[in-house]
Design a protein around this motif. Structure first.
Motif, short mmCIF file in Angstrom:
data_model
loop_
_atom_site.label_atom_id
_atom_site.label_comp_id
_atom_site.label_asym_id
_atom_site.label_seq_id
_atom_site.Cartn_x
_atom_site.Cartn_y
_atom_site.Cartn_z
N LYS A 18 0.91 -1.23 0.05
CA LYS A 18 0.06 0.06 -0.03
C LYS A 18 0.94 1.33 0.11
CE LYS A 18 -3.84 2.36 0.13
NZ LYS A 18 -4.97 2.32 -0.67
N GLN A 19 0.67 1.99 -0.87
CA GLN A 19 1.47 3.21 -1.06
C GLN A 19 0.66 4.59 -0.92
OE1 GLN A 19 4.00 3.03 -4.61
NE2 GLN A 19 5.87 2.23 -3.13
N ALA A 20 1.08 5.55 -0.18
CA ALA A 20 0.56 6.90 -0.28
C ALA A 20 1.36 8.16 -0.43
CB ALA A 20 -0.62 7.00 0.64
N THR A 21 0.98 9.36 -1.04
CA THR A 21 2.06 10.34 -0.89
C THR A 21 1.54 11.25 0.11
OG1 THR A 21 0.23 11.69 -2.39
CG2 THR A 21 2.07 10.38 -3.58
N TYR A 22 2.68 11.76 1.02
CA TYR A 22 2.13 12.78 1.83
C TYR A 22 2.60 14.15 1.34
CZ TYR A 22 7.18 12.19 2.99
OH TYR A 22 8.85 12.21 2.82
N LYS A 23 1.85 15.16 1.55
CA LYS A 23 1.79 16.50 1.16
C LYS A 23 2.04 17.67 2.08
CE LYS A 23 -0.86 15.14 -2.68
NZ LYS A 23 -2.09 15.57 -3.80
N ASN A 24 2.38 18.63 1.85
CA ASN A 24 2.52 19.94 2.81
C ASN A 24 2.20 21.05 1.89
OD1 ASN A 24 2.71 21.68 4.85
ND2 ASN A 24 4.93 21.59 4.57
N ASP A 25 1.11 21.77 2.11
CA ASP A 25 0.27 22.77 1.29
C ASP A 25 0.32 22.52 -0.21
OD1 ASP A 25 0.57 24.59 3.57
OD2 ASP A 25 2.62 24.99 3.32
N GLY A 26 -0.20 21.28 -0.24
CA GLY A 26 -0.48 20.80 -1.57
C GLY A 26 0.65 20.34 -2.32
N ILE A 27 1.93 20.54 -1.94
CA ILE A 27 3.20 20.01 -2.56
C ILE A 27 3.47 18.48 -2.13
CG2 ILE A 27 5.45 20.43 -3.06
CD1 ILE A 27 4.82 23.44 -2.34
#
Length: 721
Positions: free
Chosen positions: A458-467
Motif C-alpha cells: 500500500k502506497q500513499a503520498t504525503y503532502k505539505n500545502d498541496g506539494i
C-alpha cells in the motif's frame, strides 16, 4: 666558490650533528602483531602524544605473542633483538602488555640496561616496580558494569557472560563477586568455551529481557585465535543488547558501558615518556598512573533496545547521536557573531525566538519519540521516501525485513542496496506495482528466517500545502488470511469429495444388494443340481466347490469395496499395513491383468498404527497405485513392478511407493499436487491434489515425490503418538 661550497657543507654537517644530539629514540615493545586492534589503538595514542614534536623517533617491535607462542620462541626473539638493537641506543622503552614487559625485565641486562621502562595495558601489576620503571594501568570494571546493566535493564531475566578461556580465570572471581547479590534477580549463563559460529547461531534472534556482557573472546574452544574483524561481524550479527568493558568495538553495534579508553592508555603513556625525557616524572606515586574510565554509549543501540542511562549517570558520551540545533546551524551562528556589533538588537530578538523554538522542539521531540514508539510497535514494515527517492524514515520491522542496519538506510536510495537479496526482491515487486497497482499489489517474500510471507503493498503520498513531499510504503502481512482462505478451499474440496464418495457408496450399496440375491440363487441352484442328480462323484463335488468359492470371492469383494467406498466420519486409530493389503486385494485382478508385480516390505518391529481417516487414506493410496499402473501400462516391457516399503523413523511412519515406469518429467514434478493439473489427456487433476489434502491437512502428515533411477517414488510420512 670553493670557499662557499665548503662553508655550506660545514653548516649542513653541523645542523645534522645538532639534530642528532637533541633527537630522542623511543622503542615500543608490542606483545602482539600489527593489525591487532587493541595494541594498534595504544600505539595510535602514543604517536598522537608525539604529534607536536619532531624530536622523537619511534620504533615498534612486534613480538606476535598471540600467534607464535611456542617453546624456544623467547630465545629466538632475544637473538633477533640482540642483532637488531646492537648499534641502536634508546632513551625510553614502552612495553605493551605483560608479555613484552616480562621480556624486557628478563633481558634488561642484555638489551635494555638502565633504560627507563614504561609498562602499559589493561592488566595491573601486583609487584612493586623496580627503580626507573613506570606503569600506565587500567582494569576492566566488571562490578560497575554489571551494576550498570542491572540498573538500565530492570526487567532483565537472563545475562550471558562471554569471556574466552585466555582471560576467564583472571576475571572469574571478579564476575562471581559482582553477581553475588544478582543471581536471585536474573539467570546467569557463562560462555567461555565456544566458537564464533555457535555464538552467532545462539543469538541470531532477539529475545526480550535478555542481554550479553561481552568481556573478551579472542580464543575459541578449539584454541583458534579470532581476528578483530571476525569479532566485529559476530557483534554485528548478535540480536541482543551487548555491554562491554573497553571501547575497542564501541562503534560496531554494542550498547556501551563503563569502558577502558584504550587509545587514552597509549596517549598517557606517550606523555609519560615525554615527561621522563624531560625529567618531570618525579611526582608520580609509586611510579604508577591509573586511567579513569569513560561511560560511553551508542545512540542507535540505546534507541533500538529502548535503554536509557541518562537517569543514572551525569557524565557520559553518546556516539552516533543526531545533530543538535547548534551543530545544524553552525555557519549561521558564525556569521551572526561576525556581525554582532551591528545586529545586537536582532540577536536579542533571535534569542527570544530560539527560546520558544527550543521549547517547541522539546515538545516536538516528545511527539517524535511517541510517534517512533508507536511506529515501531506496528507489525507491518513501513518506510518513507522523499521526492528524490531517498529514505527519510522507517520502522524497525522494515530494517529487520531487509536485514540492513538503520544507520545505513538514512537518506540513502533503496536502489543502492540492490545487491542485497531482500532489497532486490522488494525493488522487483515495487517496479511491477508502479506499472499496475491492481495486479501486483500482493507478493510473496522469504525473510532472513526463511519464512515465506504473503505481503500486501500500500502506497500513499504525503503532502505539505498541496506539494508532494514523498511517498509512504506499507507492507501488510496477510499470510494468515491467505492460509485461512486456502484452508477453507481445501475443506470445501474435502467435503465435496466426501459427499461424492457418500453418493457413490449409496449407489454401490444398492447395486451390491441387487447382486447378492443372484449370488445366493446361483449357490442354491448349484447345490440343488448336485443333490438332485444323485450322482455324488468327486467330479461333481469339485464342480460345486468351485462355484461356491467363486461366489464367496465375489461376495467378499463386494463387501470389501462397499466398506472402502464409505467416507470416514471421524478419525480413528487404524493399521496402515492392513489398510494397504485390503486395498490391494480389491484391485488385485486389475494389477495382475496388466502383468504388474506388487511387493510389500514391512520392516521388522514397525509400529503400523496411525490416527486418521482409514478409507480416505486408502483412496489416496489408490490414486498413487493407479497412476503407477497407468504409467507402467504405457511401457512395453517385462518385469513391471510396484514396490511398497513400510518402516518407522524418529517416531514417524514412512510408506514408500516405487515403480519402474521411468519417472515423472522434471517440468511436471513440481506441479503434480496442484489442483486441476494433470499430465493425462483425460485426467481431472484432482486425484493427487485430494491425496495431498487428506494426508497433509486432515492427517497432519507429509506427501512428497521424487524420481529414482528407474521410476517415481512417492513417500507418505505420518505422525505417531
Amino acid at each position: 666558490m670553493k670557499f662557499l661550497r665548503n662553508l655550506f657543507l660545514f653548516i649542513t654537517l653541523f645542523n645534522t650533528f645538532l639534530f642528532a644530539q637533541f633527537e630522542k629514540n623511543i622503542l615500543i615493545l608490542n606483545s602482539y602483531h600489527r593489525g591487532f586492534l587493541y595494541s594498534d589503538n595504544i600505539i595510535k595514542g602514543i604517536e598522537n602524544s608525539f604529534y607536536k614534536t619532531d624530536e622523537i623517533d619511534v620504533n615498534v617491535l612486534y613480538m606476535d605473542y598471540k600467534r607464535v607462542n611456542q617453546k624456544g620462541y623467547l630465545n629466538k626473539l632475544l637473538e633477533l633483538y640482540s642483532l637488531q638493537l646492537k648499534n641502536k641506543q634508546y632513551d625510553t622503552i614502552i612495553a605493551i602488555d605483560k608479555f613484552a614487559y616480562d621480556f624486557a625485565i628478563k633481558n634488561k641486562d642484555k638489551l635494555f640496561n638502565n633504560i627507563p621502562l614504561i609498562y602499559t595495558g589493561i592488566e595491573t601489576l601486583s609487584e612493586k616496580l623496580p627503580l626507573n620503571h613506570y606503569s600506565v594501568l587500567s582494569k576492566r570494571d566488571i562490578t560497575e558494569n554489571i551494576k550498570f546493566i542491572n540498573r538500565v535493564m530492570p526487567k532483565l531475566k537472563k545475562l550471558y557472560i562471554i569471556n574466552d578461556s585466555l582471560s576467564y580465570e583472571k576475571t572469574n572471581l571478579l564476575v562471581e563477586e559482582a553477581l553475588k547479590d544478582k543471581r536471585k534477580r536474573f539467570e546467569i549463563e557463562y560462555i567461555e568455551k565456544s566458537t564464533l559460529e555457535e555464538i552467532t547461531k545462539k543469538f541470531s534472534t532477539f529475545k526480550r529481557n535478555e542481554a550479553i556482557f561481552f568481556i573478551k573472546f579472542y580464543e575459541d574452544k578449539t584454541k583458534k585465535l579470532n581476528k578483530d574483524n571476525q569479532i566485529e561481524r559476530l557483534i554485528h550479527n548478535i540480536k541482543l543488547p551487548i555491554f562491554i568493558t573497553d571501547d575497542l568495538f564501541l562503534t560496531k553495534g554494542v550498547v556501551g558501558g563503563k569502558l577502558v579508553p584504550i587509545t587514552k592508555l597509549g596517549n598517557v603513556s606517550g606523555k609519560l615518556a615525554l615527561d621522563i625525557l624531560a625529567k618531570k616524572q618525579n611526582n608520580l606515586k609509586n611510579n604508577k598512573i591509573y586511567i579513569d574510565y569513560d561511560y560511553k554509549f551508542d545512540s542507535l543501540k540505546l534507541r533500538e533496545f529502548n535503554i536509557s542511562p541518562y537517569y543514572f549517570y551525569n557524565k557520559y558520551e553518546i556516539i552516533n547521536k543526531p545533530l543538535d540545533f547548534f551543530q545544524r546551524h553552525r555557519d549561521l551562528l558564525e556569521i551572526l557573531f561576525l556581525l554582532f556589533p551591528l545586529l545586537v538588537l536582532l540577536v536579542i530578538g533571535l534569542l527570544h525566538n530560539i527560546y520558544y523554538r527550543r521549547k517547541t522542539e522539546n515538545l516536538l521531540k516528545e511527539r517524535i519519540e511517541f510517534d517512533e514508539t508507536l511506529l515501531n510497535a506496528i507489525e507491518s514494515p513501513i518506510f518513507w521516501q522523499n521526492s528524490e527517492g531517498k529514505i527519510v524514515d522507517f520502522n524497525t520491522k522494515f530494517c529487520s525485513m531487509i536485514d540492513i542496519p538503520a544507520q545505513n538506510l538514512y537518506f540513502s536510495r533503496l536502489k543502492k542496496f540492490r545487491t542485497n537479496k531482500y532489497v532486490g526482491r522488494l525493488l522487483e515487486v515495487l517496479e511491477k506495482y508502479e506499472r499496475n497497482p491492481q495486479k501486483y499489489s500482493q507478493f510473496t517474500f522469504v525473510n532472513k528466517n526463511f519464512e515465506k510471507k504473503v505481503l500486501l503493498i500500500k502506497q500513499a503520498t504525503y503532502k505539505n500545502d498541496g506539494i508532494d513531499l514523498g511517498l509512504v510504503t506499507i507492507f501488510t502481512d496477510i499470510t494468515k488470511e491467505i492460509e485461512i482462505e486456502k484452508e477453507k478451499e481445501r475443506n470445501q474440496e474435502f467435503l465435496i469429495q466426501q459427499s461424492k464418495l457418500a453418493e457413490i457408496g449409496e449407489i454401490f450399496s444398492a447395486i451390491a444388494h441387487q447382486w447378492k440375491a443372484p449370488l445366493v440363487e446361483i449357490t442354491t441352484i448349484a447345490q440343488e443340481s448336485f443333490y438332485a442328480n444323485g450322482e455324488n462323484n468327486k467330479e461333481n463335488e469339485s464342480y460345486v466347490k468351485d462355484i461356491m468359492t467363486q461366489v464367496k470371492y465375489m461376495n467378499d469383494t463386494i463387501n470389501d469395496f462397499q466398506d472402502f467406498i464409505k467416507p470416514s466420519n471421524k478419525k480413528t486409530t487404524f493399521d496402515i499395513y492392513e489398510a494397504i493389503t485390503s486395498l490391494l486385494k480389491i484391485v488385485e485382478h486389475n494389477i495382475k491383468f496388466n502383468y504388474i508385480k506388487v511387493d510389500i516390505t514391512l520392516k521388522e518391529n514397525t509400529n503400523v498404527r496411525v490416527y486418521g481417516y482409514r478409507n480416505e487414506f486408502m483412496q489416496s493410496f489408490l490414486n498413487i497405485i493407479n497412476n503407477a499402473k497407468d504409467e507402467l501400462v504405457k511401457k512395453d516391457f517385462k518385469n513391471r513392478s510396484i514396490k511398497i516399503e513400510i518402516f518407522n523413523d524418529q517416531n514417524k511412519l514412512f510408506v514408500n511407493i516405487k515403480d519402474n515406469a521411468g519417472g515423472i518429467d522434471e517440468k511436471n514434478i513440481e506441479n503434480i499436487f496442484n489442483p486441476y493439473y494433470s499430465t493425462k489427456e483425460s485426467g481431472s487433476g484432482i486425484g493427487l491434489y485430494m491425496a495431498k489434502v487428506i494426508i497433509e491437512d486432515k492427517m497432519h502428515g507429509k506427501i512428497t515425490v521424487r524420481n529414482t533411477k528407474v521410476g517415481a517414488c512417492f513417500t507418505i510420512i505420518l505422525e505417531q503418538n
